[in-house]
Design an enzyme around this catalytic site. Structure first.
Site, PDB file in Angstrom:
ATOM      1  N   CYS A  53     -24.331  -4.336 -15.488  1.00 20.48           N
ATOM      2  CA  CYS A  53     -24.586  -3.163 -16.336  1.00 20.48           C
ATOM      3  C   CYS A  53     -23.951  -3.342 -17.716  1.00 20.48           C
ATOM      4  O   CYS A  53     -24.519  -2.923 -18.730  1.00 20.48           O
ATOM      5  CB  CYS A  53     -24.042  -1.901 -15.681  1.00 20.48           C
ATOM      6  SG  CYS A  53     -24.783  -1.536 -14.078  1.00 20.48           S
ATOM      7  N   ARG A 130     -31.733   0.212 -11.467  1.00 22.96           N
ATOM      8  CA  ARG A 130     -31.982  -0.092 -12.879  1.00 22.96           C
ATOM      9  C   ARG A 130     -33.410   0.339 -13.224  1.00 22.96           C
ATOM     10  O   ARG A 130     -34.355  -0.436 -13.052  1.00 22.96           O
ATOM     11  CB  ARG A 130     -31.787  -1.573 -13.151  1.00 22.96           C
ATOM     12  CG  ARG A 130     -30.417  -2.064 -12.770  1.00 22.96           C
ATOM     13  CD  ARG A 130     -30.218  -3.540 -13.101  1.00 22.96           C
ATOM     14  NE  ARG A 130     -29.068  -4.045 -12.379  1.00 22.96           N
ATOM     15  CZ  ARG A 130     -27.803  -3.788 -12.716  1.00 22.96           C
ATOM     16  NH1 ARG A 130     -27.552  -3.060 -13.790  1.00 22.96           N
ATOM     17  NH2 ARG A 130     -26.794  -4.262 -12.003  1.00 22.96           N
TER      18      ARG A 130
END
Length: 216
Positions: A53, A130
């Site tokens: 991330c 995601r």
């Protein structure tokens, strides 16, 4: 039809109004209506202070000016607190020298994540996968992409898709695989037999009646 006890997952639909939301962010409270008249790239990540991330957020930040130039705003989200977001943003600036210029939604309630189908129990029950959503200036969802927890996204691809969508809207054309600004675009198929014959005669780049490119 039998249903399990597992909560049914809702998914937004392309070319339909994007689910409305109102949420606290690192830049104050925002709602979908705040972005009317602009393109919005809404994207989720599983958790703050995680390595994949972090690479994605750095990449989004490095492309921030390019998205702005296209009239698009960036808006991140994870099921973490406002305080966690602030600490993570500060950590990225301290450790990587990158400033995160866009807001990040605090979604402890998971209301936004659920509305956008970001929670996939097969991946995790309490983390958003995601997911990336491109919403147009009228609040219509135009593109969405889901990635697994283990693999990071390519941020330039979302910039490419945004440019392709804008080109299609402006010129009533489609774009081929891997299209970049300046490449040929695809003309929509003819609507009747007369148009088919005219295309084959008049269009120099007509490979066949259904496949014709042109420069714009």
């Amino acid at each position: 039809m039998e249903h399990t006890n597992q909560e049914l997952i809702q998914f937004p639909q392309l070319n339909k109004p994007a689910p409305n939301f109102k949420a606290r962010t690192t830049h104050g409270q925002v709602e979908l209506g705040d972005y009317k008249g602009k393109w919005l790239i809404l994207f989720s990540h599983p958790a703050d202070f995680t390595p994949v991330c972090t690479t994605e957020f750095i990449a989004f930040a490095k492309h921030f000016d390019k998205f702005k130039k296209e009239g698009a705003e960036l808006l991140g989200l994870s099921i973490d607190s406002y305080y966690s977001h602030v600490a993570w943003v500060r950590n990225i600036k301290e450790k990587f020298g990158v400033e995160i210029q866009f807001p990040i939604i605090e979604d402890l309630s998971m209301n936004v994540a659920k509305a956008y189908g970001m929670i996939h129990p097969g991946a995790a029950d309490t983390s958003a996968v995601r997911a990336t959503f491109i919403i147009d200036p009228e609040g219509i969802l135009r593109a969405m992409v889901y990635y697994p927890m283990t693999n990071g996204r390519s941020i330039p691809e979302f910039l490419r898709v945004l440019r392709a969508l804008k080109t299609s809207d402006t010129n009533s054309v489609a774009t081929p695989e891997g299209w970049q600004p300046g490449d040929d675009v695809i003309i929509p198929p003819p609507k009747d037999m007369q148009a088919v014959e005219e295309r084959l005669i008049n269009e120099k780049e007509a490979v066949d009646w259904y496949f014709c490119k042109k420069q714009i």
